[in-house]
Design a protein around this motif. Sequence first.
Motif, mmCIF file in Angstrom:
data_model
loop_
_atom_site.group_PDB
_atom_site.id
_atom_site.type_symbol
_atom_site.label_atom_id
_atom_site.label_comp_id
_atom_site.label_asym_id
_atom_site.label_seq_id
_atom_site.Cartn_x
_atom_site.Cartn_y
_atom_site.Cartn_z
ATOM 1 N N GLY A 265 14.531 -24.475 -50.530
ATOM 2 C CA GLY A 265 15.555 -24.795 -51.519
ATOM 3 C C GLY A 265 16.943 -25.012 -50.937
ATOM 4 N N TYR A 266 17.057 -25.051 -49.606
ATOM 5 C CA TYR A 266 18.367 -25.256 -48.992
ATOM 6 C C TYR A 266 18.675 -26.752 -48.939
ATOM 7 N N THR A 267 19.632 -27.171 -49.764
ATOM 8 C CA THR A 267 20.012 -28.582 -49.863
ATOM 9 C C THR A 267 21.527 -28.691 -49.725
ATOM 10 N N PRO A 268 22.021 -28.752 -48.512
ATOM 11 C CA PRO A 268 23.476 -28.850 -48.334
ATOM 12 C C PRO A 268 23.997 -30.178 -48.851
ATOM 13 N N MET A 269 25.288 -30.221 -49.134
ATOM 14 C CA MET A 269 25.915 -31.418 -49.673
ATOM 15 C C MET A 269 27.115 -31.826 -48.833
ATOM 16 N N ASN A 270 27.352 -33.110 -48.797
ATOM 17 C CA ASN A 270 28.603 -33.626 -48.252
ATOM 18 C C ASN A 270 29.696 -33.477 -49.308
ATOM 19 N N TYR A 271 30.902 -33.695 -48.890
ATOM 20 C CA TYR A 271 32.025 -33.611 -49.818
ATOM 21 C C TYR A 271 31.852 -34.633 -50.936
ATOM 22 N N ARG A 272 32.066 -34.191 -52.154
ATOM 23 C CA ARG A 272 31.923 -35.025 -53.348
ATOM 24 C C ARG A 272 30.530 -35.642 -53.473
ATOM 25 N N LYS A 273 29.561 -35.013 -52.853
ATOM 26 C CA LYS A 273 28.155 -35.416 -52.961
ATOM 27 C C LYS A 273 27.935 -36.871 -52.568
ATOM 28 N N GLN A 274 28.651 -37.304 -51.559
ATOM 29 C CA GLN A 274 28.470 -38.664 -51.056
ATOM 30 C C GLN A 274 27.440 -38.675 -49.944
ATOM 31 N N PHE A 275 26.734 -39.791 -49.813
ATOM 32 C CA PHE A 275 25.757 -39.976 -48.756
ATOM 33 C C PHE A 275 26.075 -41.294 -48.060
ATOM 34 N N HIS A 276 25.722 -41.387 -46.794
ATOM 35 C CA HIS A 276 26.217 -42.509 -45.997
ATOM 36 C C HIS A 276 25.126 -43.251 -45.233
ATOM 37 N N GLY A 277 23.871 -42.934 -45.512
ATOM 38 C CA GLY A 277 22.794 -43.656 -44.861
ATOM 39 C C GLY A 277 22.736 -43.347 -43.379
ATOM 40 N N TRP A 278 22.326 -44.360 -42.597
ATOM 41 C CA TRP A 278 22.223 -44.147 -41.150
ATOM 42 C C TRP A 278 23.626 -44.055 -40.550
ATOM 43 N N VAL A 279 23.891 -42.927 -39.888
ATOM 44 C CA VAL A 279 25.159 -42.733 -39.189
ATOM 45 C C VAL A 279 24.849 -42.278 -37.770
ATOM 46 N N THR A 280 25.724 -42.596 -36.843
ATOM 47 C CA THR A 280 25.543 -42.117 -35.477
ATOM 48 C C THR A 280 26.005 -40.672 -35.364
ATOM 49 N N LEU A 281 25.598 -40.020 -34.279
ATOM 50 C CA LEU A 281 26.078 -38.669 -34.035
ATOM 51 C C LEU A 281 27.595 -38.645 -33.991
ATOM 52 N N GLY B 277 33.128 -45.003 -56.076
ATOM 53 C CA GLY B 277 31.685 -45.162 -56.231
ATOM 54 C C GLY B 277 30.878 -44.477 -55.178
ATOM 55 N N GLY B 278 31.512 -43.727 -54.305
ATOM 56 C CA GLY B 278 30.759 -43.022 -53.281
ATOM 57 C C GLY B 278 30.106 -43.957 -52.306
ATOM 58 N N ALA B 279 30.803 -45.026 -51.932
ATOM 59 C CA ALA B 279 30.187 -46.041 -51.092
ATOM 60 C C ALA B 279 29.718 -45.485 -49.771
ATOM 61 N N ALA B 280 28.522 -45.868 -49.370
ATOM 62 C CA ALA B 280 27.988 -45.426 -48.088
ATOM 63 C C ALA B 280 28.429 -46.372 -47.004
#
Length: 845
Positions: free
Chosen positions: A410-426, A719-722
């Motif tokens: 059940g551990y589901t961490p979130m980014n700020y403002r619940k935004q997601f960004h798809g493929w990102v580099t390290l 809009g939380g653009a990725a």
Amino acid sequence: MEPSHETQQQPKKKASPFKIILLLLGSVLAVVGLGGLGWGIQTYRQMYAGTDISLLDKEPARSTFFYDRSGAVITELTNARMEYMLLNHFPKIMLDAVTAVEDARFYEHHGLDYQGIARAFYQNLKSGYTVEGGSTITQQLAKTMLLTPEQTYRRKLKEAVASLKIEDTYSKDQILEKYLNYIYFGEGAWGLQRAAETYFGKDASQLTLAESALLAGIPKSPTNYSPVKKPEASKERRNLVLSLMAEQGRITPAQRDEAMKEEIRLAAPAAQQTAKIYPSYIDHVINEASQKYGLTEQQILSSGLHIHTNLDPKVQQAAEEVYRNPDFFPEDKGGLQSGIVLMEPQTGAVLGIVGSRNPDPKFREFNYATQNERQPGSTLKPLLVYAPALAAGFGPRDQIYDTETDFGGGYTPMNYRKQFHGWVTLEEALVESYNIPAVALLKEIGIDQGLEFGRKAGLPLQEADRTLGIALGGMSKGTSPLQMAQAYTMFANNGNLAKAYAIRKITDAQGNLVGRETQPVLEPMLEPGAAYTMTKMLEKVVTEGTGRSARMDRPVAGKTGTTQLPDTPEFKDRWGNQIDGSKDAWFVGYTPELVAAVWLGYEKTNKDHYLTTTGGKYPASLFKEVVSRALKDVPVTAFSRPEKYRAYAGGRKRINGENAPKYAERTGESGTAKAAGTPAAPAAAPAPQEAAAAAAAGAQAQTPEAAGAKGEARPAAAGGAAKEPAGGQPGAEGTAAAKEGAAAGGASPPAGGDTAAGAGADGTGADGTGAGEAGPAAGTGGGTAEGTAPPAGSGSTAGSEPPPQTAGGGTGAGSSTQPGGDEADAPAPEAAAGTAAGTGTGATP
């Protein structure tokens, strides 16, 4: 004739050789024993005769001198502030409290309590570690007033002989009187009379039972049992003293229970002596002398010592100048505190410390730079996640799929403002301080590897920290600016961690060295190439990411950190929503010459006292102001590139969704957060125990009180653009400008292709460490996805290929492409607006 009777001679029995040997051996042992006993008695008599206890009749008045790194005197301190009082001035209940907790058999033994020694030995043996001491009040007096701090059997023998001589010379009441007048009670109070005045504003003769028990418990550890700094620990210690008094029949159980109910009521602070200058640094030096040299506070301040330190007046004055200026703390609601530590990364020398914002610091007050234990937020990510990942063979351009992920249990961490960004580099995940990629990467390299790396870096990690939430800085115990600054020395020092030290050497009044002269201690942590790559990534945090407020006219690398307010009713608005605020804000950064760690927050966070800033704003600004002053007139130098360095960018590895498509490859999708309809990457397989533990801990990184830290919040794109990975195209925020957008430099890494040295102008450093994070070329119109103006001359990384075009589906009438990272930092003034009138579907080349 009677026969003659001749007596036959019986043969003599021969002595057994074994008996003869035993007899001889016994005789030898007896002779040796008698000789040894005689030698022991003679040695004791010589030591007894040579033990000078006359100091007990003199008031100590020898000042201790402190020197800076150039040998100049900083200040001198002495403890000759006590007010000597006769024993009959103190209430009997006070004497009973002291003897109950320090030496219950004080009036029965003759300086050495053999029963107490045996009991302590048994208890310590049973526990496996030291839980009880056997020193008597007489021994403590001898140790404090007569002996050197060396930890040897000879010194212990001298202590025993001195105790016996003291008992032969003085009565029990005289010994107890001297002890109560010479002992240190914390907060600058020497002797019981000053302690009564300092804590309760009264004469010692007027102390109550509860007050007496509280004071009796302090001398064992004045810092840990101070009712000013640690009231709860002080109260527990007081109650222990009361329980011992009742057990020993000194008070009744009813008196004990009544006294335990009393709340601690302290008098208003009185004016007390403090170091004339540099109080925070001097306080830390005293602590270090106690911890590393075995000196008591009284010995430090009364033995005529000469303590040579690493303090750099220019660095220290720069820090104090900034901290005295309230303009650098604009959101102070009353009681805002901060601490900063500055070190030399090559040696670990502590050059400057400011431990509070108090305008009139008291002697030995709490030091927020060295004694604070706060959750470090995202400043922990480089230490527990990204550095171990580089050491394990990952590169800056290896990719992580940033989407809502259940890591198990059940551990589901979130980014700020619940935004997601798809493929990102390290590198992008670090620069923008995204949370989900950090957790995914820690899971990939192994939580034990991350924790082992952190512990080796000197962080006080606990068993309770073995959860994936530790990736976001959710330490159960917390850490201090001093520990964080020490840990970051590895990045500025070719992978070698430099152990922090403030004291170079200590000499006594006769010039003899006390202990050893300190030499730099370096511990290898990373290969030089990995450390340099880490530095180039952290430089981008400052130039392009969440730490832009720390930029100055010289190379700077660092990381921001922020922890969110507790998820409790106190921090909810009237509609039940969480208040947008922070508990702790950090910035840890470095130049080639200095490494510094800054913490900002309130001693007690409540609904009236909390931060509305993040680590990327005021802490980063404090870092910039202090370091720029400290390095004024120092020539600008670049971070040293290791010899035979060959950059490794990576790009082949994918984490948290191996088969998930890049956003750029999903034709017709807007690239927005999952809530807007973006398909998620395949969920990560449930992690073993660590993910379940993180969930059981209440999703650590989501609530600071459960040891979680929020990612570094920055204003989000509409809009939380990725976004694509750095080096790819900006997220399709739907601005018309984006349609005309990125030219050369917008290339994403080729699928499955590692990139080595020779990165473009906007790779990780001009030498191309391989990050290859080329932003859109100047003049894209839309700016980067962070909303900052792209660097001039951005170019694509060697060997990269332009990705297929993707139609952006987002609409953005008048919307700005503000950063979508996890720092809530305001954009820098020069940030590009990236806006366009009207709506449109921005085709991303």
